[in-house]
Write a protein that holds these residues in place. Structure first.
Motif, PDB file in Angstrom:
ATOM      1  N   LEU A  31       0.809  -1.228   0.000  1.00 46.32           N
ATOM      2  CA  LEU A  31       0.000   0.000   0.000  1.00 46.32           C
ATOM      3  C   LEU A  31       0.837   1.271   0.000  1.00 46.32           C
ATOM      4  O   LEU A  31       0.317   2.359   0.244  1.00 46.32           O
ATOM      5  N   ARG A  32       2.128   1.166  -0.259  1.00 43.15           N
ATOM      6  CA  ARG A  32       2.972   2.363  -0.322  1.00 43.15           C
ATOM      7  C   ARG A  32       2.657   3.121  -1.601  1.00 43.15           C
ATOM      8  O   ARG A  32       2.624   2.545  -2.689  1.00 43.15           O
ATOM      9  N   ARG A  33       2.421   4.402  -1.471  1.00 42.23           N
ATOM     10  CA  ARG A  33       2.076   5.234  -2.622  1.00 42.23           C
ATOM     11  C   ARG A  33       3.208   6.207  -2.922  1.00 42.23           C
ATOM     12  O   ARG A  33       3.861   6.699  -2.003  1.00 42.23           O
ATOM     13  N   ARG A  34       3.386   6.494  -4.184  1.00 42.52           N
ATOM     14  CA  ARG A  34       4.420   7.442  -4.587  1.00 42.52           C
ATOM     15  C   ARG A  34       3.842   8.396  -5.624  1.00 42.52           C
ATOM     16  O   ARG A  34       2.949   8.037  -6.397  1.00 42.52           O
ATOM     17  N   LEU A  35       4.366   9.597  -5.641  1.00 41.21           N
ATOM     18  CA  LEU A  35       3.929  10.586  -6.620  1.00 41.21           C
ATOM     19  C   LEU A  35       4.573  10.296  -7.972  1.00 41.21           C
ATOM     20  O   LEU A  35       5.745   9.924  -8.047  1.00 41.21           O
ATOM     21  N   ASN A  36       3.810  10.463  -9.029  1.00 38.85           N
ATOM     22  CA  ASN A  36       4.305  10.248 -10.395  1.00 38.85           C
ATOM     23  C   ASN A  36       4.094  11.527 -11.203  1.00 38.85           C
ATOM     24  O   ASN A  36       3.042  11.703 -11.836  1.00 38.85           O
ATOM     25  N   PRO A  37       5.050  12.436 -11.149  1.00 34.41           N
ATOM     26  CA  PRO A  37       4.883  13.724 -11.843  1.00 34.41           C
ATOM     27  C   PRO A  37       4.694  13.551 -13.340  1.00 34.41           C
ATOM     28  O   PRO A  37       5.351  12.723 -13.981  1.00 34.41           O
ATOM     29  N   ARG A  38       3.781  14.339 -13.912  1.00 36.36           N
ATOM     30  CA  ARG A  38       3.559  14.341 -15.356  1.00 36.36           C
ATOM     31  C   ARG A  38       4.481  15.362 -16.018  1.00 36.36           C
ATOM     32  O   ARG A  38       4.798  16.390 -15.432  1.00 36.36           O
ATOM     33  N   ALA A  39       4.872  15.077 -17.228  1.00 35.96           N
ATOM     34  CA  ALA A  39       5.589  16.055 -18.044  1.00 35.96           C
ATOM     35  C   ALA A  39       4.553  16.863 -18.834  1.00 35.96           C
ATOM     36  O   ALA A  39       3.403  16.454 -18.969  1.00 35.96           O
ATOM     37  N   PRO A  40       4.936  18.037 -19.348  1.00 39.14           N
ATOM     38  CA  PRO A  40       3.976  18.845 -20.126  1.00 39.14           C
ATOM     39  C   PRO A  40       3.402  18.108 -21.320  1.00 39.14           C
ATOM     40  O   PRO A  40       2.258  18.325 -21.710  1.00 39.14           O
ATOM     41  N   SER A  41       4.190  17.220 -21.906  1.00 38.73           N
ATOM     42  CA  SER A  41       3.698  16.425 -23.035  1.00 38.73           C
ATOM     43  C   SER A  41       4.280  15.027 -22.916  1.00 38.73           C
ATOM     44  O   SER A  41       5.349  14.824 -22.337  1.00 38.73           O
ATOM     45  N   SER A  42       3.557  14.052 -23.446  1.00 39.86           N
ATOM     46  CA  SER A  42       3.985  12.671 -23.316  1.00 39.86           C
ATOM     47  C   SER A  42       3.336  11.831 -24.397  1.00 39.86           C
ATOM     48  O   SER A  42       2.245  12.141 -24.890  1.00 39.86           O
ATOM     49  N   ASP A  43       3.998  10.734 -24.755  1.00 36.14           N
ATOM     50  CA  ASP A  43       3.425   9.784 -25.699  1.00 36.14           C
ATOM     51  C   ASP A  43       2.510   8.784 -24.998  1.00 36.14           C
ATOM     52  O   ASP A  43       1.866   7.966 -25.657  1.00 36.14           O
ATOM     53  N   VAL A  44       2.461   8.838 -23.665  1.00 35.60           N
ATOM     54  CA  VAL A  44       1.634   7.908 -22.905  1.00 35.60           C
ATOM     55  C   VAL A  44       0.162   8.286 -23.074  1.00 35.60           C
ATOM     56  O   VAL A  44      -0.214   9.452 -22.946  1.00 35.60           O
ATOM     57  N   LEU A  45      -0.679   7.298 -23.355  1.00 38.76           N
ATOM     58  CA  LEU A  45      -2.113   7.518 -23.496  1.00 38.76           C
ATOM     59  C   LEU A  45      -2.745   7.582 -22.113  1.00 38.76           C
ATOM     60  O   LEU A  45      -2.627   6.645 -21.322  1.00 38.76           O
ATOM     61  N   ASP A  46      -3.425   8.665 -21.818  1.00 39.26           N
ATOM     62  CA  ASP A  46      -3.975   8.899 -20.488  1.00 39.26           C
ATOM     63  C   ASP A  46      -5.376   8.312 -20.349  1.00 39.26           C
ATOM     64  O   ASP A  46      -6.333   8.803 -20.941  1.00 39.26           O
ATOM     65  N   LEU A  47      -5.491   7.254 -19.534  1.00 41.63           N
ATOM     66  CA  LEU A  47      -6.788   6.695 -19.154  1.00 41.63           C
ATOM     67  C   LEU A  47      -6.925   6.709 -17.632  1.00 41.63           C
ATOM     68  O   LEU A  47      -7.614   5.866 -17.054  1.00 41.63           O
ATOM     69  N   ALA A  48      -6.267   7.676 -17.000  1.00 46.56           N
ATOM     70  CA  ALA A  48      -6.290   7.756 -15.543  1.00 46.56           C
ATOM     71  C   ALA A  48      -6.883   9.064 -15.032  1.00 46.56           C
ATOM     72  O   ALA A  48      -7.375   9.119 -13.907  1.00 46.56           O
ATOM     73  N   SER A  49      -6.852  10.104 -15.831  1.00 45.57           N
ATOM     74  CA  SER A  49      -7.308  11.404 -15.356  1.00 45.57           C
ATOM     75  C   SER A  49      -8.827  11.482 -15.329  1.00 45.57           C
ATOM     76  O   SER A  49      -9.522  10.637 -15.901  1.00 45.57           O
ATOM     77  N   ASN A  50      -9.344  12.505 -14.669  1.00 49.23           N
ATOM     78  CA  ASN A  50     -10.785  12.733 -14.599  1.00 49.23           C
ATOM     79  C   ASN A  50     -11.258  13.785 -15.599  1.00 49.23           C
ATOM     80  O   ASN A  50     -12.357  14.321 -15.457  1.00 49.23           O
ATOM     81  N   ASP A  51     -10.445  14.075 -16.596  1.00 48.93           N
ATOM     82  CA  ASP A  51     -10.819  15.051 -17.621  1.00 48.93           C
ATOM     83  C   ASP A  51     -11.741  14.367 -18.629  1.00 48.93           C
ATOM     84  O   ASP A  51     -11.383  14.146 -19.786  1.00 48.93           O
ATOM     85  N   TYR A  52     -12.942  14.013 -18.186  1.00 52.91           N
ATOM     86  CA  TYR A  52     -13.826  13.119 -18.920  1.00 52.91           C
ATOM     87  C   TYR A  52     -14.153  13.579 -20.339  1.00 52.91           C
ATOM     88  O   TYR A  52     -14.310  12.755 -21.237  1.00 52.91           O
ATOM     89  N   LEU A  53     -14.285  14.870 -20.537  1.00 51.76           N
ATOM     90  CA  LEU A  53     -14.682  15.374 -21.847  1.00 51.76           C
ATOM     91  C   LEU A  53     -13.500  15.897 -22.645  1.00 51.76           C
ATOM     92  O   LEU A  53     -13.670  16.391 -23.758  1.00 51.76           O
ATOM     93  N   GLY A  54     -12.308  15.810 -22.070  1.00 54.29           N
ATOM     94  CA  GLY A  54     -11.112  16.295 -22.763  1.00 54.29           C
ATOM     95  C   GLY A  54     -11.054  17.804 -22.881  1.00 54.29           C
ATOM     96  O   GLY A  54     -10.291  18.349 -23.697  1.00 54.29           O
ATOM     97  N   LEU A  55     -11.822  18.502 -22.044  1.00 51.02           N
ATOM     98  CA  LEU A  55     -11.902  19.955 -22.170  1.00 51.02           C
ATOM     99  C   LEU A  55     -10.755  20.682 -21.471  1.00 51.02           C
ATOM    100  O   LEU A  55     -10.536  21.864 -21.713  1.00 51.02           O
ATOM    101  N   ASP A 371      -6.676   5.819 -30.523  1.00 49.86           N
ATOM    102  CA  ASP A 371      -6.460   5.747 -29.076  1.00 49.86           C
ATOM    103  C   ASP A 371      -7.166   4.527 -28.493  1.00 49.86           C
ATOM    104  O   ASP A 371      -6.599   3.779 -27.683  1.00 49.86           O
ATOM    105  N   LEU A 372      -8.417   4.335 -28.897  1.00 52.22           N
ATOM    106  CA  LEU A 372      -9.208   3.229 -28.358  1.00 52.22           C
ATOM    107  C   LEU A 372      -8.634   1.885 -28.779  1.00 52.22           C
ATOM    108  O   LEU A 372      -8.560   0.949 -27.968  1.00 52.22           O
ATOM    109  N   GLU A 373      -8.225   1.773 -30.020  1.00 53.26           N
ATOM    110  CA  GLU A 373      -7.634   0.512 -30.482  1.00 53.26           C
ATOM    111  C   GLU A 373      -6.363   0.202 -29.702  1.00 53.26           C
ATOM    112  O   GLU A 373      -6.136  -0.950 -29.286  1.00 53.26           O
ATOM    113  N   ARG A 374      -5.552   1.206 -29.488  1.00 52.17           N
ATOM    114  CA  ARG A 374      -4.301   1.028 -28.737  1.00 52.17           C
ATOM    115  C   ARG A 374      -4.586   0.634 -27.296  1.00 52.17           C
ATOM    116  O   ARG A 374      -3.975  -0.296 -26.744  1.00 52.17           O
TER     117      ARG A 374
END
Length: 395
Positions: A31-55, A371-374
């Motif tokens: 149960l140890r948690r660590r912070l994972n800082p985001r970079a301003p841009s990334s090739d990683v596909l984000d399916l973790a954020s709560n920005d549901y509408l991409g706005l 994105d969805l296929e990936r």
């Protein structure tokens, strides 16, 4: 006795040594948690954020935030009752109330602060709160701070709520619940819970944090979907940090409720007002939602596609919950997804019950076909052959 440290170094105190044992226990339990800082841009596909509408990354929304800073500066300069209320705050409150079918609205610095403020302003010593066991931590903490008598019911158990309300000795009572449960995205039995409150002369609060922008007509929320918007004995809260891609929280209800909160809600009175950039961004995001009501349909469609690939039940919101069971295995699955270029959430106790650690995916309306296929291909590969326990696929 504290250890003497060289100048400029942190000094360790023996009185805090219990923290080390506590950390070892969390590490052993996975149960140890660590912070994972985001970079301003990334090739990683984000399916973790709560920005549901991409706005949150929409050009018009970002431009509105910049424009607000140009007009008002970077900070709100004080509490809402002193210098922290701008004409932009009032305009946002008016538009939020109109959109969600409410008489009035009051914006707070966060959704957490909104829930703390309204619950503690409506319930105190000599009153009862019936708290749905599936409620967000902000509602749980609000109940604890209220000094009211609190009865916690099993998640969504309407009969337990009715019994607690009927047997109370207190004159005033408040029922609190999420409209869409945050951990797994399932819908609460909102209509039945409201009827239990109404039949027993109680107020009810529904947190639309995960309903706004996703459920209801054009994303107006689950309360609207059920035809309950505008009931004076049903109070609505929401966050501006999910579907609206900004930050802040809001309480919506009758004008007399909002006037009461202005006078009594401590997280409104004593907190610095929401900063101008967040106000501007939320207002612009709301305009996008009004102009494109199909965004809510898009996020649900994308969530269904992700759930199918993960072998999970059909989602009722933007959240797709994939139960793994063991926390260490859940973390390993999350890390494997990340190594393959897809970021997902990982929920472990105490956020979820023991034995139900899970991946938590959040769909977005602006996911492309590619994105969805990936994402779906990665999910199938990571989950293939994994022992996910007897609870797999539920939620």
């Amino acid at each position: 006795m504290s250890e003497k440290a060289p100048h400029g170094h942190f000094e360790r105190a023996a009185a805090a040594d219990w923290l080390d044992a506590n950390e070892r226990h969390r590490i052993d339990a996975g149960l140890r948690r660590r912070l994972n800082p985001r970079a301003p841009s990334s090739d990683v596909l984000d399916l973790a954020s709560n920005d549901y509408l991409g706005l949150g990354s929409h050009a018009d929304v970002k431009a509105a935030a910049i424009d607000a800073i140009e007009q008002w500066g970077t900070g709100s300069t004080g509490s809402r009752l002193v210098t922290g209320t701008t004409t932009a705050h009032i305009d946002l409150e008016t538009k939020l109330a109109e959109f969600m079918g409410q008489e009035a609205a009051l914006v707070f610095s966060s959704g957490y602060a909104a829930n703390l403020g309204v619950v503690t302003a409506l319930a105190g010593r000599g009153s009862l709160i019936v708290s749905d066991g599936g409620s967000h931590a902000s509602l749980v903490d609000a109940c604890r701070l209220s000094r009211a008598r609190v009865v916690v019911i099993e998640r969504g158990d309407v009969e337990q709520a009715r019994i607690a309300l009927a047997e109370r000795t207190e004159e005033r009572a408040l029922v609190v619940t999420d409209s869409v449960y945050s951990v797994d995205g399932e819908l609460a039995p909102l209509r039945e819970m409201y009827e239990a409150a109404r039949d027993n002369g109680a107020l009810m609060l529904a947190d639309e944090a995960h309903g706004l922008g996703v459920r209801g007509r054009g994303g107006r929320g689950y309360v609207d979907e059920l035809g309950l918007a505008g009931r004076e004995d049903l109070i609505v809260t929401a966050t501006l940090s999910k579907a609206l891609g900004s930050q802040g929280g809001v309480v919506l209800g009758s004008r007399r409720l909002i006037d009461h909160l202005i006078d009594t809600a401590r997280t409104f009175i004593f907190d610095t007002g929401l900063n101008p950039a967040a106000v501007g961004a939320a207002g612009a995001a709301l305009e996008q939602l009004v102009a494109t009501p199909t965004l809510a349909d898009d996020v649900l469609a994308n969530a269904r596609e992700l759930a199918e690939a993960a072998g999970a039940e059909e989602p009722q919101s933007a959240v797709v919950s994939v139960i793994i069971g063991d926390p260490s295995k859940a973390v390993a699955a999350r890390d494997e997804m990340r190594s393959r270029g897809v970021s997902v959430g990982c929920f472990r106790p105490p956020s979820v019950p023991v034995g139900t650690s899970r991946l938590r995916l959040t769909a977005r309306a602006n996911l492309t076909k590619g994105d969805l296929e990936r994402a779906c291909e990665t999910l199938r590969k990571v989950l293939a052959g994994m022992d996910r326990g007897s609870e797999a696929g539920r939620g």
